[in-house]
Enzyme design. Structure first.
Site, PDB file in Angstrom:
ATOM      1  N   CYS A 113       0.822  -1.228   0.000  1.00 21.03           N
ATOM      2  CA  CYS A 113       0.000   0.000   0.000  1.00 21.03           C
ATOM      3  C   CYS A 113       0.850   1.269   0.000  1.00 21.03           C
ATOM      4  O   CYS A 113       0.394   2.329  -0.421  1.00 21.03           O
ATOM      5  CB  CYS A 113      -0.934   0.018   1.204  1.00 21.03           C
ATOM      6  SG  CYS A 113      -2.145  -1.309   1.125  1.00 21.03           S
ATOM      7  N   HIS A 258      -3.876   7.269   1.742  1.00 23.22           N
ATOM      8  CA  HIS A 258      -4.133   5.955   1.139  1.00 23.22           C
ATOM      9  C   HIS A 258      -5.567   5.537   1.437  1.00 23.22           C
ATOM     10  O   HIS A 258      -6.019   5.619   2.587  1.00 23.22           O
ATOM     11  CB  HIS A 258      -3.137   4.940   1.695  1.00 23.22           C
ATOM     12  CG  HIS A 258      -3.496   3.526   1.363  1.00 23.22           C
ATOM     13  ND1 HIS A 258      -3.740   3.114   0.075  1.00 23.22           N
ATOM     14  CD2 HIS A 258      -3.669   2.435   2.164  1.00 23.22           C
ATOM     15  CE1 HIS A 258      -4.054   1.832   0.092  1.00 23.22           C
ATOM     16  NE2 HIS A 258      -4.010   1.401   1.339  1.00 23.22           N
ATOM     17  N   ASN A 288     -10.159  -0.388  -2.086  1.00 26.96           N
ATOM     18  CA  ASN A 288      -8.738  -0.208  -1.764  1.00 26.96           C
ATOM     19  C   ASN A 288      -7.900  -0.847  -2.878  1.00 26.96           C
ATOM     20  O   ASN A 288      -7.839  -2.070  -2.983  1.00 26.96           O
ATOM     21  CB  ASN A 288      -8.454  -0.861  -0.400  1.00 26.96           C
ATOM     22  CG  ASN A 288      -6.992  -0.785   0.004  1.00 26.96           C
ATOM     23  OD1 ASN A 288      -6.111  -0.582  -0.824  1.00 26.96           O
ATOM     24  ND2 ASN A 288      -6.740  -0.959   1.289  1.00 26.96           N
TER      25      ASN A 288
HETATM   26  C1  LIG Z   1     -11.798  -5.237   7.993  1.00 32.71           C
HETATM   27  C2  LIG Z   1     -12.586  -4.311   8.895  1.00 32.71           C
HETATM   28  C3  LIG Z   1     -13.560  -3.489   8.075  1.00 32.71           C
HETATM   29  C4  LIG Z   1     -13.381  -5.184   9.836  1.00 32.71           C
HETATM   30  O1  LIG Z   1     -14.099  -4.367  10.731  1.00 32.71           O
HETATM   31  P1  LIG Z   1     -14.105  -4.661  12.286  1.00 32.71           P
HETATM   32  O2  LIG Z   1     -15.051  -3.732  12.913  1.00 32.71           O
HETATM   33  O3  LIG Z   1     -12.680  -4.659  12.741  1.00 32.71           O
HETATM   34  O4  LIG Z   1     -14.720  -6.072  12.292  1.00 32.71           O
HETATM   35  P2  LIG Z   1     -14.141  -7.413  12.924  1.00 32.71           P
HETATM   36  O5  LIG Z   1     -13.047  -7.964  12.094  1.00 32.71           O
HETATM   37  O6  LIG Z   1     -13.880  -7.213  14.381  1.00 32.71           O
HETATM   38  O7  LIG Z   1     -15.414  -8.260  12.737  1.00 32.71           O
HETATM   39  C5  LIG Z   1     -16.666  -7.926  13.348  1.00 32.71           C
HETATM   40  C6  LIG Z   1     -17.665  -8.949  12.905  1.00 32.71           C
HETATM   41  O8  LIG Z   1     -18.002  -8.704  11.529  1.00 32.71           O
HETATM   42  C7  LIG Z   1     -17.801  -9.894  10.785  1.00 32.71           C
HETATM   43  N1  LIG Z   1     -17.393  -9.532   9.431  1.00 32.71           N
HETATM   44  C8  LIG Z   1     -16.149  -9.377   8.944  1.00 32.71           C
HETATM   45  N2  LIG Z   1     -16.213  -9.054   7.648  1.00 32.71           N
HETATM   46  C9  LIG Z   1     -17.507  -9.001   7.317  1.00 32.71           C
HETATM   47  C10 LIG Z   1     -18.203  -8.724   6.116  1.00 32.71           C
HETATM   48  N3  LIG Z   1     -17.578  -8.416   4.982  1.00 32.71           N
HETATM   49  N4  LIG Z   1     -19.549  -8.761   6.147  1.00 32.71           N
HETATM   50  C11 LIG Z   1     -20.226  -9.058   7.265  1.00 32.71           C
HETATM   51  N5  LIG Z   1     -19.616  -9.332   8.431  1.00 32.71           N
HETATM   52  C12 LIG Z   1     -18.282  -9.309   8.453  1.00 32.71           C
HETATM   53  C13 LIG Z   1     -16.756 -10.648  11.539  1.00 32.71           C
HETATM   54  O9  LIG Z   1     -16.800 -12.017  11.234  1.00 32.71           O
HETATM   55  C14 LIG Z   1     -17.139 -10.364  12.957  1.00 32.71           C
HETATM   56  O10 LIG Z   1     -18.173 -11.198  13.315  1.00 32.71           O
HETATM   57  P3  LIG Z   1     -18.263 -11.812  14.818  1.00 32.71           P
HETATM   58  O11 LIG Z   1     -18.373 -10.626  15.718  1.00 32.71           O
HETATM   59  O12 LIG Z   1     -19.482 -12.661  14.756  1.00 32.71           O
HETATM   60  O13 LIG Z   1     -16.986 -12.567  14.997  1.00 32.71           O
HETATM   61  C15 LIG Z   1     -11.689  -3.404   9.724  1.00 32.71           C
HETATM   62  O14 LIG Z   1     -10.967  -4.140  10.660  1.00 32.71           O
HETATM   63  C16 LIG Z   1     -10.739  -2.628   8.886  1.00 32.71           C
HETATM   64  O15 LIG Z   1     -11.142  -1.830   8.069  1.00 32.71           O
HETATM   65  N6  LIG Z   1      -9.417  -2.809   9.083  1.00 32.71           N
HETATM   66  C17 LIG Z   1      -8.429  -2.141   8.279  1.00 32.71           C
HETATM   67  C18 LIG Z   1      -8.405  -2.784   6.947  1.00 32.71           C
HETATM   68  C19 LIG Z   1      -7.551  -2.046   6.005  1.00 32.71           C
HETATM   69  O16 LIG Z   1      -7.575  -0.859   5.942  1.00 32.71           O
HETATM   70  N7  LIG Z   1      -6.773  -2.808   5.255  1.00 32.71           N
HETATM   71  C20 LIG Z   1      -5.942  -2.282   4.278  1.00 32.71           C
HETATM   72  C21 LIG Z   1      -4.789  -1.604   4.873  1.00 32.71           C
HETATM   73  S1  LIG Z   1      -3.746  -1.125   3.649  1.00 32.71           S
END
Ligand SMILES: CC(C)(COP(=O)(O)OP(=O)(O)OC[C@H]1O[C@@H](n2cnc3c(N)ncnc32)[C@H](O)[C@@H]1OP(=O)(O)O)[C@@H](O)C(=O)NCCC(=O)NCCS
Length: 331
Positions: A113, A258, A288
């Site tokens: 990234c 980003h 992204n």
């Molecule tokens: C990925 C991201 C959106 C997930 O959001 P979050 O609030 O952290 O969610 P979690 O991973 O804790 O998951 C919460 C719940 O949603 C669920 N979940 C994850 N992805 C899901 C999706 N696409 N749709 C529905 N539910 C989803 C999980 O399984 C979890 O369920 P549970 O509580 O029953 O276990 C978030 O962590 C994020 O944006 N992180 C940074 C990612 C990023 O920027 N990456 C690129 C960097 S360069």
């Protein structure tokens, strides 16, 4: 003193639009979940036959047109991608071949990234040292072919997408304009928090059918950890690049962060105390695109007249590695 200026910008994305609704038919997710957690409404994914280098070529042609620079006038290519068409050689040489430029250097930069910021820093160093006068810098990515399109992969699959952005850098020795400086970092302690395990040369063979069955070829991410570090590292890095170039947050005309997740961009904006007119986000439409998000956003802003001569433009990125960094530019 030689400085590096942006002579042209361009971007290209695949035509195929993939909506949240479409993803909800492949995995247990909803439009509402994706919009609320990431801000993404739709993204572009390639169809079979389209390649990252072709998108890079389209973006490069647009950037060269804007710059009024012909392929034969490019002295070097820097190609940032974490998803090359092939394991080896890198995309840079394929782009060089497509552009019909015979023997100029073409270097791939693997910084995920943060790839575009890192590549820009190399291009700037080449230009300021007098080694090359015109450098084509590309950030392009095809993530869609490395995503697990099932409920198990949904936390990654809904975020990542395909696209390419390019800039033509040129040497200048007049005025104060141009790239002012960089702030670059990495922290390998977190290498496995956002990574692709195979194919890898440490395995015999590099990839096996067992690996594929286990899904080790997919992009894997600890989303919470990435989020936690990203919202600290990007503002910290913006402040560092401003301090080292004698600028301050109030002077920022445009911050291009980003496009990892809209929530991350909003937290960066809040942390730095920036107004809405000082930031630009387009993750809603493109998802992204890793190394491509910043040059895509830059081109959109340039063509929309949001970047004017004399503006202070700051770009910041964070991602796999972890690697992160920022660039400050007097436009
Ligand atoms: C990925 C991201 C959106 C997930 O959001 P979050 O609030 O952290 O969610 P979690 O991973 O804790 O998951 C919460 C719940 O949603 C669920 N979940 C994850 N992805 C899901 C999706 N696409 N749709 C529905 N539910 C989803 C999980 O399984 C979890 O369920 P549970 O509580 O029953 O276990 C978030 O962590 C994020 O944006 N992180 C940074 C990612 C990023 O920027 N990456 C690129 C960097 S360069």
């Amino acid at each position: 003193m030689l400085r590096t200026r942006f002579l042209g910008t361009g971007f290209a994305v695949p035509e195929r639009v993939v909506t949240n609704q479409e993803l909800s038919q492949l995995m247990d997710t909803t439009d509402e979940w994706i919009r609320t957690r990431t801000g993404i409404q739709e993204r572009r994914w390639v169809t079979e036959g389209e390649t990252g280098t072709e998108l890079g070529l389209q973006a490069s042609r647009k950037a060269m047109d804007m710059a009024g620079v012909k392929p034969a006038e490019i002295d070097a290519i820097l190609y940032a991608t974490s998803s090359p068409d092939h394991f080896a050689p890198g995309n840079g040489v394929y782009l060089q071949r497509m552009l019909g430029i015979t023997t100029i250097p073409a270097l791939d930069v693997r910084a995920q990234c943060s790839g575009f910021i890192y590549a820009l820093s190399v291009g700037d160093a080449w230009i300021r040292s007098g080694q090359y006068r015109r450098v084509l810098v590309v950030g392009s990515e095809i993530q869609s072919t490395g995503l697990e399109l099932t409920t198990a992969g949904r936390h990654v699959a809904v975020i990542f997408a395909d696209g390419a952005g390019a800039v033509v850098l040129g040497a200048t020795d007049d005025g104060d304009g141009g790239i002012l400086g960089f702030d670059l970092h990495s922290e390998g302690a977190h290498a496995e928090k956002l990574w692709v395990d195979t194919p890898g040369s440490m395995y015999h063979p590099r990839v096996s059918s067992k690996d594929i069955e286990a899904g080790r070829q997919y992009l894997e991410m600890d989303g919470r950890e990435v989020f936690r570090h990203a919202v600290v590292r990007m503002p910290e890095s913006v402040r560092a690049v401003l301090a080292s170039t004698g600028q301050s947050v109030e002077n920022i005309s445009l911050l291009l962060a980003h496009q990892a997740n809209l929530r991350i961009s909003e937290m960066i904006q809040k942390e730095l105390g920036l107004r809405n007119d000082q930031v630009y986000n387009n993750i809603m439409l493109y998802g992204n695109t890793t190394a491509a998000t910043i040059p895509i956003a830059l081109d959109e802003c340039v063509r929309a007249g949001r970047v004017k001569q004399g503006d202070l433009v700051v770009m910041t990125a964070f991602g796999s590695g972890f690697m992160w960094g920022s660039a400050a530019v007097r436009w």
